[in-house]
Design a protein around this motif. Structure first.
Motif, PDB file in Angstrom:
ATOM      1  N   LYS A 148       7.223  -1.365  -7.416  1.00 57.23           N
ATOM      2  CA  LYS A 148       5.757  -1.240  -7.263  1.00 57.23           C
ATOM      3  C   LYS A 148       5.408  -0.109  -6.314  1.00 57.23           C
ATOM      4  CE  LYS A 148       2.816  -4.935  -6.867  1.00 57.23           C
ATOM      5  NZ  LYS A 148       2.430  -6.281  -6.429  1.00 57.23           N
ATOM      6  N   ASN A 151       6.012   3.188  -7.927  1.00 62.02           N
ATOM      7  CA  ASN A 151       4.973   3.491  -8.923  1.00 62.02           C
ATOM      8  C   ASN A 151       3.695   3.964  -8.250  1.00 62.02           C
ATOM      9  OD1 ASN A 151       6.684   2.770 -10.964  1.00 62.02           O
ATOM     10  ND2 ASN A 151       5.876   0.689 -11.205  1.00 62.02           N
ATOM     11  N   ALA A 152       3.328   3.294  -7.137  1.00 68.14           N
ATOM     12  CA  ALA A 152       2.111   3.680  -6.410  1.00 68.14           C
ATOM     13  C   ALA A 152       2.257   5.091  -5.855  1.00 68.14           C
ATOM     14  CB  ALA A 152       1.827   2.680  -5.287  1.00 68.14           C
ATOM     15  N   LYS A 153       3.494   5.368  -5.384  1.00 65.16           N
ATOM     16  CA  LYS A 153       3.736   6.714  -4.817  1.00 65.16           C
ATOM     17  C   LYS A 153       3.610   7.772  -5.901  1.00 65.16           C
ATOM     18  CE  LYS A 153       6.898   9.030  -1.711  1.00 65.16           C
ATOM     19  NZ  LYS A 153       8.130   8.946  -0.928  1.00 65.16           N
ATOM     20  N   LEU A 178      -4.173   5.751  -2.772  1.00 65.41           N
ATOM     21  CA  LEU A 178      -2.947   5.399  -3.473  1.00 65.41           C
ATOM     22  C   LEU A 178      -1.725   5.627  -2.573  1.00 65.41           C
ATOM     23  CD1 LEU A 178      -3.656   6.756  -7.060  1.00 65.41           C
ATOM     24  CD2 LEU A 178      -3.331   4.377  -6.400  1.00 65.41           C
ATOM     25  N   LYS A 181      -1.582   2.855  -0.199  1.00 66.65           N
ATOM     26  CA  LYS A 181      -1.104   1.651  -0.911  1.00 66.65           C
ATOM     27  C   LYS A 181       0.414   1.725  -1.100  1.00 66.65           C
ATOM     28  CE  LYS A 181      -1.687  -0.927  -5.175  1.00 66.65           C
ATOM     29  NZ  LYS A 181      -2.296  -0.978  -6.500  1.00 66.65           N
ATOM     30  N   SER A 182       0.880   2.910  -1.459  1.00 69.08           N
ATOM     31  CA  SER A 182       2.318   3.082  -1.668  1.00 69.08           C
ATOM     32  C   SER A 182       3.087   2.800  -0.392  1.00 69.08           C
ATOM     33  CB  SER A 182       2.585   4.508  -2.161  1.00 69.08           C
ATOM     34  OG  SER A 182       3.957   4.798  -2.038  1.00 69.08           O
TER      35      SER A 182
END
Lengths: 494, 98
Positions: A148, A151-153, A178, A181-182
């Motif tokens: 996850k 993917n966010a990164k 983002l 979030k990452s």
């Protein structure tokens, strides 16, 4: 198996019809055979009334020979041997003995087979599987968290690549969000690994080494007890010794009776000889019984303690798992609180920026009113969002506080159960030592009894009273020995 | 029931193929038979031995009754010989296996 009757070589006159037996031609003349039986000077007189067994002996026919005590005794002995041989032959031809053997064998053999029991070692295989499953589950969860985060990164980098210059509400803001979030997701993954995954891996390794130690210990305990086959062989050997003792006693009793002693005297003599030994064997048997009872009780106590220790271990594992779960929730909640606080900070910054922008609006601008209304609307939305964030922050903080208390309680429980587990393991070790000692004591007592049984046979053979020479125990007429035959000279298996 | 069983051989750690086991079982049965007969005839008094010799043509039923009357220790004799024989096999299990 058919057995042929041994051919009479020493008593060629065993032919009631008086005909020359086969193979007698060219044999030694009767009057030159050794022994007084064929001495012409010792034949019985005509008017002698020989016993029925003597009739089967043709040298004592009507030849007018004079009997002597030695002749009569030897003749009776030979006749007795012949009767026994014929009797044995009859028993061999019939199935009586085999049917008697069959009826007794079942009881004897089945009695032997129930004597020995085996010990089995118990291993906690299901616990190993459970720990392994939990570790694999945690590993998959960690991998999902890492995926996850990655993917966010990737999404953040994608958004950043599409960013243009301009207003804060364009892709740059999204890219920043983002990226934050990452980072948070990566932090969650790292925290999960540190708080849960590593702990479960460590428990799997601990359990594995504990199982290895238990296996080694079980091997030691098993090797300390004697090999099961050796034990059973010793048991069969003991039974053989006892049977030989009984057989010896029967022979001695019979020989005493034959020597002229009455049955009562013979039994009394046998009783006197064997009473002391029987008492010793009986006393040894009582000690063995008591030791065996104590050993069984020790084994039961050891098993009970092992069960209790297993229960304590299980409880400790469950408490640790609960603690891990609470820690995980705490971490998540803390991260959410941080995220909420950061979001609130961003919104406050945005609010300040909008307020500055509103202050800079030119009243002379023909679109002043429109712009002012737009900014005010945004400010209003922001104010609501900030209030919501503050409320979320309060809830999360309260939850964190509750979790802190719960974690502290569980940590206390874990410490308490750890010390209980250590004490339970010590109790189990002590009980196993006691059981080992009682087992060794039992073995020693059984060895002593075997020694007493072996010793009881030797004094009996030396102490038998025998006023007359003990007659020989022949097996066939051809094998009548001059000296008494001992029990060891009968047909052997090996 | 045969004296020598596979469970007895397992008890003393002996593994034999079927042919060897059958040969050993036969030999054991015949040895036990001979020993019991030897013990019985040795237990008899001379008069009893003469009486047994006179029963050459008697039926097995008559012979059985005679044994019950004249050899009261018959069961003990058989049981002791079984124990002695099994003990000998157990003691010599290494030689048999080898």
């Amino acid at each position: 198996m058919e057995k042929t009757r041994p051919s009479p070589t020493r008593y060629p006159e065993h032919n009631p019809d008086g005909a020359q037996p086969e193979g007698a031609e060219g044999s030694e003349p009767l009057d030159q055979l050794p022994g007084s039986l064929y001495d012409p000077g010792t034949l019985p007189p005509k008017d002698l009334d020989p016993s029925a067994s003597l009739d089967q002996f043709s040298p004592y026919g009507s030849e007018g020979l004079s009997p002597t005590p030695d002749n009569i005794s030897a003749g009776r002995e030979a006749a007795d041997n012949l009767n026994r041989t014929q009797g044995a032959e009859k028993l061999r031809r019939s199935d009586i003995i085999r049917s008697n053997i069959d009826s007794i064998t079942t009881e004897v053999v089945s009695g032997i087979s129930k004597s020995i029991a085996l010990n089995k070692n118990r291993l906690s295989i299901p616990k190993t599987i459970i720990l392994g499953m939990r570790f694999n589950s945690a590993k998959r969860k960690h991998n999902r968290k890492v995926t996850k985060a990655n993917n966010a990164k990737a999404a953040a980098e994608q958004a950043r690549s599409e960013v243009g210059n301009g207003h804060i509400f364009n892709g740059k803001h999204k890219a920043n969000r983002l990226e934050r979030k990452s980072n948070k997701l990566q932090g969650k993954a790292d925290s999960y690994k540190q708080n849960t995954l590593d702990g479960r891996e460590s428990r799997v390794n601990d359990h594995s080494s504990m199982l290895k130690n238990r296996l080694n210990h079980a091997d030691k305990v098993r090797n300390t007890h004697e090999n099961i086959h050796t034990k059973k062989i010793e048991m069969y050997r003991d039974r053989k010794s006892l049977a030989e003792s009984r057989k010896e006693m029967r022979h001695m009793s019979k020989e005493l009776r034959r020597s002229g002693a009455s049955k009562a005297e013979a039994n009394r003599t046998m009783s006197e000889i064997s009473l002391e030994n029987r008492l010793k064997i009986g006393a040894a048997g009582c000690r063995i019984e008591a030791a065996a009872r104590e050993h069984r009780n020790n084994q039961k106590a050891t098993r009970r303690l092992e069960k209790e220790a297993a229960g304590v271990s299980k409880k400790l594992i469950e408490t640790r798992e609960s603690l891990d779960d609470e820690n995980e929730i705490y971490t998540d909640t803390a991260q959410r609180l941080e995220e909420t606080n950061n979001l609130k900070a961003d919104m406050v910054a945005e609010q300040s920026s909008l307020i500055n922008e509103r202050d800079k609006l030119d009243p002379d601008d023909p679109e002043y009113t429109t712009k002012l209304v737009g900014v005010d609307r945004q400010l209003e939305k922001l104010a609501k969002a900030i209030a919501y964030s503050e409320k979320q922050s309060e809830i999360l903080s309260s939850k964190l506080s509750d979790l802190t208390e719960s974690i502290a309680y569980l940590e206390g429980q874990v410490a308490e159960q750890k010390s209980k587990k250590a004490a339970a393991n010590n109790d189990v070790l002590a009980a196993e030592l006691v059981t080992l000692k009682s087992g060794r004591g039992l073995n020693d007592l059984e060895t002593d009894q075997r020694q007493i049984i072996n010793d009881s046979r030797r004094p009996q053979a030396q102490a038998q009273p025998s006023p007359q020479p003990i007659p020989a125990r022949p097996t066939t007429p051809a094998e009548v020995p001059a000296n008494p035959v001992s029990a060891e000279e009968q047909p052997t298996l090996f | 029931m045969p004296i020598l069983t596979k469970s007895f051989l397992q008890d003393i750690g002996l593994e034999l193929d079927d042919e060897t086991f059958a040969a050993l079982a036969d030999h054991t049965d015949s040895t036990l038979h001979e020993r019991v007969i030897s013990e019985i005839t040795d237990e008899l008094s001379p008069e009893q031995a003469a009486e047994l010799a006179s029963l050459q043509n008697a039926d097995d039923d008559i012979l059985q009754l005679w044994l019950v009357d004249n050899v009261p220790d018959l069961q003990e004799i058989v049981a002791d010989e079984i124990d002695i024989l099994l003990g000998e096999i157990a003691e010599n299990s290494d030689a048999i296996q080898g």
